[in-house]
Design a protein around this motif. Sequence first.
Motif, mmCIF file in Angstrom:
data_model
loop_
_atom_site.group_PDB
_atom_site.id
_atom_site.type_symbol
_atom_site.label_atom_id
_atom_site.label_comp_id
_atom_site.label_asym_id
_atom_site.label_seq_id
_atom_site.Cartn_x
_atom_site.Cartn_y
_atom_site.Cartn_z
ATOM 1 N N LEU A 205 15.853 -21.048 26.849
ATOM 2 C CA LEU A 205 14.642 -22.215 25.911
ATOM 3 C C LEU A 205 14.652 -23.411 26.555
ATOM 4 C CD1 LEU A 205 15.659 -21.255 22.242
ATOM 5 C CD2 LEU A 205 13.730 -20.449 23.743
ATOM 6 N N GLN A 206 15.196 -23.514 28.008
ATOM 7 C CA GLN A 206 15.069 -24.901 28.597
ATOM 8 C C GLN A 206 13.704 -25.262 29.060
ATOM 9 O OE1 GLN A 206 18.132 -26.392 29.435
ATOM 10 N NE2 GLN A 206 17.063 -28.129 30.203
ATOM 11 N N VAL A 207 13.197 -26.544 28.851
ATOM 12 C CA VAL A 207 12.263 -26.916 29.414
ATOM 13 C C VAL A 207 12.402 -27.969 30.723
ATOM 14 C CG1 VAL A 207 10.979 -26.812 27.199
ATOM 15 C CG2 VAL A 207 12.043 -28.912 27.676
ATOM 16 N N ARG A 208 11.276 -28.001 31.526
ATOM 17 C CA ARG A 208 11.279 -28.891 32.610
ATOM 18 C C ARG A 208 10.274 -30.289 32.309
ATOM 19 N NH1 ARG A 208 10.418 -24.227 34.846
ATOM 20 N NH2 ARG A 208 8.590 -24.822 35.910
ATOM 21 N N GLU A 209 10.480 -31.087 33.112
ATOM 22 C CA GLU A 209 9.410 -32.266 33.138
ATOM 23 C C GLU A 209 8.090 -31.608 33.391
ATOM 24 O OE1 GLU A 209 10.297 -35.498 35.738
ATOM 25 O OE2 GLU A 209 12.208 -35.891 35.052
ATOM 26 N N MET A 210 6.878 -32.272 32.620
ATOM 27 C CA MET A 210 5.636 -31.771 32.571
ATOM 28 C C MET A 210 5.075 -32.341 33.705
ATOM 29 S SD MET A 210 5.597 -29.770 30.103
ATOM 30 C CE MET A 210 3.676 -29.629 30.073
ATOM 31 N N PRO A 211 4.035 -31.607 34.728
ATOM 32 C CA PRO A 211 3.412 -32.160 35.925
ATOM 33 C C PRO A 211 2.567 -33.103 35.441
ATOM 34 C CG PRO A 211 2.584 -30.019 35.305
ATOM 35 C CD PRO A 211 3.812 -30.316 34.279
ATOM 36 N N ARG A 212 2.355 -34.191 36.276
ATOM 37 C CA ARG A 212 1.260 -35.407 36.115
ATOM 38 C C ARG A 212 -0.156 -34.981 36.356
ATOM 39 N NH1 ARG A 212 4.422 -40.677 38.322
ATOM 40 N NH2 ARG A 212 6.248 -40.575 36.843
ATOM 41 N N ASP A 213 -0.420 -33.961 37.301
ATOM 42 C CA ASP A 213 -1.478 -33.653 37.603
ATOM 43 C C ASP A 213 -2.124 -32.430 36.640
ATOM 44 O OD1 ASP A 213 -0.002 -31.328 38.404
ATOM 45 O OD2 ASP A 213 -0.374 -31.446 40.445
ATOM 46 N N GLY A 214 -1.745 -31.937 35.616
ATOM 47 C CA GLY A 214 -1.916 -30.930 34.806
ATOM 48 C C GLY A 214 -1.947 -29.747 35.106
ATOM 49 N N LYS A 215 -1.261 -29.306 36.325
ATOM 50 C CA LYS A 215 -1.198 -27.879 36.877
ATOM 51 C C LYS A 215 -0.231 -27.011 35.884
ATOM 52 C CE LYS A 215 -1.687 -29.260 41.509
ATOM 53 N NZ LYS A 215 -1.242 -29.023 43.245
ATOM 54 N N VAL A 216 -0.591 -25.630 36.239
ATOM 55 C CA VAL A 216 0.388 -25.058 35.313
ATOM 56 C C VAL A 216 1.790 -24.814 35.756
ATOM 57 C CG1 VAL A 216 0.460 -22.612 34.164
ATOM 58 C CG2 VAL A 216 -2.036 -23.622 34.483
ATOM 59 N N VAL A 217 2.792 -24.977 34.911
ATOM 60 C CA VAL A 217 4.204 -24.783 35.571
ATOM 61 C C VAL A 217 4.653 -24.165 34.212
ATOM 62 C CG1 VAL A 217 6.088 -26.033 36.031
ATOM 63 C CG2 VAL A 217 3.941 -26.962 36.890
ATOM 64 N N PRO A 218 4.734 -22.919 34.328
ATOM 65 C CA PRO A 218 5.415 -22.208 33.023
ATOM 66 C C PRO A 218 6.866 -22.483 32.989
ATOM 67 C CG PRO A 218 4.997 -20.861 34.896
ATOM 68 C CD PRO A 218 4.446 -21.991 35.338
ATOM 69 N N PHE A 219 7.334 -22.329 31.775
ATOM 70 C CA PHE A 219 8.674 -22.416 31.184
ATOM 71 C C PHE A 219 9.031 -21.014 31.012
ATOM 72 C CE2 PHE A 219 7.335 -26.579 28.938
ATOM 73 C CZ PHE A 219 7.609 -27.397 30.063
ATOM 74 N N VAL A 220 10.225 -20.498 31.175
ATOM 75 C CA VAL A 220 10.679 -19.367 30.808
ATOM 76 C C VAL A 220 10.304 -18.956 29.619
ATOM 77 C CG1 VAL A 220 12.771 -17.789 30.407
ATOM 78 C CG2 VAL A 220 12.663 -19.364 32.525
ATOM 79 N N SER A 221 10.587 -20.015 28.402
ATOM 80 C CA SER A 221 10.068 -19.438 27.214
ATOM 81 C C SER A 221 8.520 -19.035 26.860
ATOM 82 C CB SER A 221 10.680 -20.581 26.103
ATOM 83 O OG SER A 221 10.082 -21.813 26.514
ATOM 84 N N ASP A 222 7.851 -19.618 27.780
ATOM 85 C CA ASP A 222 6.264 -19.181 27.679
ATOM 86 C C ASP A 222 6.036 -17.930 27.754
ATOM 87 O OD1 ASP A 222 5.645 -21.982 27.685
ATOM 88 O OD2 ASP A 222 5.153 -22.091 29.681
ATOM 89 N N PHE A 223 7.027 -16.975 27.992
ATOM 90 C CA PHE A 223 6.965 -15.558 28.204
ATOM 91 C C PHE A 223 7.301 -14.920 27.017
ATOM 92 C CE2 PHE A 223 6.657 -16.907 32.616
ATOM 93 C CZ PHE A 223 5.488 -16.154 32.925
ATOM 94 N N PHE A 224 8.045 -15.831 26.072
ATOM 95 C CA PHE A 224 8.647 -15.011 24.656
ATOM 96 C C PHE A 224 7.611 -14.961 23.652
ATOM 97 C CE2 PHE A 224 13.005 -17.197 26.306
ATOM 98 C CZ PHE A 224 13.064 -16.297 27.180
ATOM 99 N N ASP A 225 7.942 -13.682 22.820
ATOM 100 C CA ASP A 225 6.992 -13.507 21.570
ATOM 101 C C ASP A 225 7.907 -14.089 20.475
ATOM 102 O OD1 ASP A 225 4.558 -12.214 22.668
ATOM 103 O OD2 ASP A 225 6.222 -10.998 23.566
#
Length: 318
Positions: A205-225
């Motif tokens: 469920l870990q997150v990372r820093e969000m990109p400043r340019d708005g590019k898509v950087v998926p987290f592992v949890s983005d794939f969880f239902d």
Amino acid sequence: MDPLIPATRSPYHFFSAAQWATFRGREALTLTEDEIRRLRSVGDAIDVGEVERIYLAVSRLLYAHVESSQSLFRQRKRFLRGSDQARTPFIIGIAGSVAAGKSTTARILKELLARWPGTPKVDLVTTDGFLFPNAVLEAEGLMQRKGFPESYDVAAILRFLSDIKAGERGVQAPVYSHFHYDVMPGESVTVDQPDILIFEGLNVLQVREMPRDGKVVPFVSDFFDHSIYIDADIADLHRWYVARFMRLRETAFREANSFFHRYSLISETEALTVAERLWTEINARNLVENIMPTRPRADLILRKGGNHLVEQVALRKI
């Protein structure tokens, strides 16, 4: 769960273990005591009563989510006028500290879900296989941070989950050996379009820093239902970890080829000192800095008491 947040303002509904047990409905337990003993990890107290009390209701809830997801897929297919997009697996993430009982929970739920009507195909993969090999960790000076976020090949995890969600056939996942304490070169397990995938690990469920340019950087949890966090007081986790280490010292560590064999050759007092050091310098730090902060991101929190059994359940409101 958090005494500073009134239940009426919390994003969760809270239930005692006794209240939660009533949600199992009329479902009969299909696991035997022998099967449960085989599925539980060293030091875990789970038994038939605990499965009936907690995990039957959890599996019933998860299966309801799976059915709802499949219904939504059919509706979306009609909306897209018969799109040939294949239905994707329902992915359940399970997070929590070392010694919390993640592996036992994952194995129990895998067996329970596979026995629901229609016998859905359920696969289980752990993040251990996505750790960088020991040789890489040693070269990068990360052996003492094994299990911390930077010790995982996150890019490989994201590729794996992306392929699963894309409905790819024969997706390969690396294999980890706790006996050898390393990723096994050339070994893999195949995940071939399951109905449900359980993905278990410390930092899922870990997150990372969000990109400043708005590019898509998926987290592992983005794939969880759906996601589950196995929770407990730090003092209890500490005690369970040390007890498990000392138990393994008398069992698996005695094997000559075990990575930890050297700990079976020292005195009990020395071994206890090692266990305390490993907990304090590695596992407790990882828990406080990286794992526990992800707890509020879970859909379901199973909080254990000092006897290693679930005493409270928190379910995210919808």
